[in-house]
Design a protein around this motif. Sequence first.
Motif, mmCIF file in Angstrom:
data_model
loop_
_atom_site.group_PDB
_atom_site.id
_atom_site.type_symbol
_atom_site.label_atom_id
_atom_site.label_comp_id
_atom_site.label_asym_id
_atom_site.label_seq_id
_atom_site.Cartn_x
_atom_site.Cartn_y
_atom_site.Cartn_z
ATOM 1 N N ASP A 1 -9.532 15.806 8.212
ATOM 2 C CA ASP A 1 -8.645 15.742 9.381
ATOM 3 C C ASP A 1 -7.179 15.594 8.978
ATOM 4 N N GLY A 2 -6.900 15.626 7.678
ATOM 5 C CA GLY A 2 -5.531 15.463 7.207
ATOM 6 C C GLY A 2 -5.197 14.043 6.800
ATOM 7 N N GLY A 3 -6.167 13.142 6.881
ATOM 8 C CA GLY A 3 -5.939 11.763 6.467
ATOM 9 C C GLY A 3 -5.874 11.654 4.947
ATOM 10 N N ASP A 4 -5.336 10.557 4.483
ATOM 11 C CA ASP A 4 -5.241 10.299 3.049
ATOM 12 C C ASP A 4 -6.160 9.132 2.710
ATOM 13 N N PRO A 5 -7.306 9.404 2.111
ATOM 14 C CA PRO A 5 -8.293 8.353 1.828
ATOM 15 C C PRO A 5 -7.803 7.230 0.922
ATOM 16 N N THR A 6 -6.734 7.443 0.182
ATOM 17 C CA THR A 6 -6.255 6.401 -0.724
ATOM 18 C C THR A 6 -5.051 5.634 -0.179
ATOM 19 N N ALA A 7 -4.394 6.159 0.829
ATOM 20 C CA ALA A 7 -3.130 5.565 1.300
ATOM 21 C C ALA A 7 -3.307 4.148 1.844
ATOM 22 N N GLY A 8 -4.358 3.915 2.599
ATOM 23 C CA GLY A 8 -4.556 2.589 3.180
ATOM 24 C C GLY A 8 -4.784 1.527 2.130
ATOM 25 N N PHE A 9 -5.676 1.809 1.212
ATOM 26 C CA PHE A 9 -5.989 0.829 0.171
ATOM 27 C C PHE A 9 -4.805 0.619 -0.765
ATOM 28 N N LEU A 10 -4.215 1.716 -1.225
ATOM 29 C CA LEU A 10 -3.098 1.593 -2.165
ATOM 30 C C LEU A 10 -1.845 1.039 -1.497
ATOM 31 N N GLY A 11 -1.613 1.438 -0.259
ATOM 32 C CA GLY A 11 -0.389 1.039 0.424
ATOM 33 C C GLY A 11 -0.438 -0.333 1.051
ATOM 34 N N LYS A 12 -1.594 -0.701 1.595
ATOM 35 C CA LYS A 12 -1.710 -1.975 2.311
ATOM 36 C C LYS A 12 -2.688 -2.948 1.668
ATOM 37 N N GLY A 13 -3.684 -2.411 0.996
ATOM 38 C CA GLY A 13 -4.728 -3.272 0.442
ATOM 39 C C GLY A 13 -4.431 -3.833 -0.935
ATOM 40 N N ALA A 14 -3.575 -3.153 -1.680
ATOM 41 C CA ALA A 14 -3.249 -3.618 -3.031
ATOM 42 C C ALA A 14 -2.381 -4.865 -2.947
ATOM 43 N N THR A 15 -2.778 -5.871 -3.713
ATOM 44 C CA THR A 15 -2.063 -7.149 -3.716
ATOM 45 C C THR A 15 -1.865 -7.604 -5.158
#
Length: 183
Positions: A64-78
């Motif tokens: 659908d054009g989503g980025d499967p890594t963006a959420g985890f890398l952008g918001k989930g990485a701590t």
Amino acid sequence: MSTTSHRQHIPAVTEDVPASTTRVAAGRALAVLRIAYGFTFLWAFVDKVFGLGFATKSGKGWIDGGDPTAGFLGKGATGPFASFYHSLVGDFWVTPLFMIGLLGIGLALTFGIGMRIAAVAGTLLYVLMWSASLPLETNPVIDDHIIGAITLIALALVAAGNVWGLGKMWSSMSIVKHYPWLR
């Protein structure tokens, strides 16, 4: 009255259970573990491709054009490596490499082929995901990513693809014989 009278005698493997029976049972148990881990990678791939509403929201799949890594890398990485992982968001190579990794590791484990490559790639993926999650919330060192990495290494070391898998056939191929690291 004896203090040991309430204890039952539990036979050692060598007493009542032949070693061959134990090896067969262990091989099958490891095959089930291998296939289960393979399905976890395959499921992650399918969910991220199609956005089935589990880890990836509906309409947010890769298709659908989503980025499967963006959420985890952008918001989930701590933690101490967060800035490194945040910097990867949107890089053209990150998502395809991640998705190919999920699919390849999943297929290799499920079919019992290329176990060494799957173990190395899967361990690398698990360690990267572990380091992106630091500091850990429930244990300062070990989490399911480290357990997964250890499991993949153990499965490769015992040739778990040979039971209920295509590992023996794979290993007999001339290219695999020539390049044993492909096992």
